[in-house]
Enzyme design. Structure first.
Site, PDB file in Angstrom:
ATOM      1  N   ARG A   1      46.628  47.481  42.136  1.00  0.00           N
ATOM      2  CA  ARG A   1      47.119  47.096  43.396  1.00  0.00           C
ATOM      3  C   ARG A   1      46.369  46.200  44.563  1.00  0.00           C
ATOM      4  NH1 ARG A   1      49.725  52.491  46.293  1.00  0.00           N
ATOM      5  NH2 ARG A   1      47.625  53.257  46.062  1.00  0.00           N
ATOM      6  N   ASP A   2      45.103  46.064  44.063  1.00  0.00           N
ATOM      7  CA  ASP A   2      44.337  45.206  44.856  1.00  0.00           C
ATOM      8  C   ASP A   2      43.409  44.127  44.065  1.00  0.00           C
ATOM      9  OD1 ASP A   2      43.349  44.199  47.405  1.00  0.00           O
ATOM     10  OD2 ASP A   2      41.999  45.743  47.403  1.00  0.00           O
TER      11      ASP A   2
END
Length: 235
Positions: free
Chosen positions: A45-46
């Protein structure tokens, strides 16, 4: 675990354009690591330059900052996990539409890697790249000269519709490596005065007619040579 190295923001930064070969190798290195993560049903997610370390000892890429990961099997579990999934986590410019809406998927990480690749090629931060107002697709190819193969691959990685992206890092990695594994066509040396256009292109059709014609001509020439003494004696 401490990683003795530097993050990729030291290599990828505004105004710095990496070559196509450098970016291709970088994408391979990142996707190889991310493919292992995705094989374990984990969404990072990042994914961004600051969360990718290049280890000094061997130059390998190490993905860090797993504080924001989500396990897919847990997202399918109970309502509390689904509620937590709706919390938007990520970095602006690297997050696709579904992640901004609170529904990250494995291909959301693929989008982030694609944006990082475009950043490395253009020297422009993902959040500063324009988007088509009708399709929401990233506009970037007018800012750098790149081969159609890599351009198409990156476009598919950052497609606004998640269904049209590579669904996992493994899929993107496989697509990226196919041109590298494709065998090259061997070079054929032709005799002086002979062009490639005069060569037969396939054995089943053209070559069969070529050999039949050659056989007819050869038979005529051989017959003339054989019968020549007979005509000379007669006349």
């Amino acid at each position: 675990e401490y990683v003795d190295g530097h993050d990729l923001s030291k290599e990828i930064f505004p105004g710095n354009k990496l070559s196509e070969s450098q970016v291709t190798q970088l994408l391979i290195d990142i996707l190889e690591v991310l493919a292992f993560v995705h094989d374990n049903n984990i969404i990072h997610r990042d994914v961004k330059a600051q969360n990718l370390m290049r280890r000094h000892s061997d130059g390998k890429i190490v993905l860090i900052d797993f504080g924001t990961v989500k396990e897919i099997n847990k997202l399918k579990g109970n309502s509390q996990d689904l509620t937590n999934a709706s919390v938007i986590v990520g970095t602006h410019g690297y997050m696709p539409i579904e992640q901004l809406g609170g529904y990250p998927k494995l291909c959301s990480d693929v989008y982030a890697v694609g944006m990082l690749g475009i950043y490395a090629l253009t020297g422009i931060k993902p959040k500063d790249l324009p988007k088509d107002p009708d399709t929401f697709e990233v506009i970037w190819q007018d800012k750098v000269s790149v081969s159609p193969q890599l351009a198409n691959l990156l476009d598919k990685m950052v497609c606004s519709n998640f269904k049209e992206r590579y669904q996992t890092a493994g899929e993107a990695l496989q697509a990226l490596q196919i041109p590298l594994l494709k065998p090259t066509t061997p070079t054929v040396s032709l005799a002086p005065g002979l062009s490639s256009a005069s060569l037969p292109t396939s054995f089943p059709g053209l070559n069969q007619r070529f050999f039949i014609s050659f056989g007819v001509v050869f038979s005529l020439v051989f017959g003339m040579i054989f019968l020549l003494p007979f005509f000379q004696r007669r006349f």
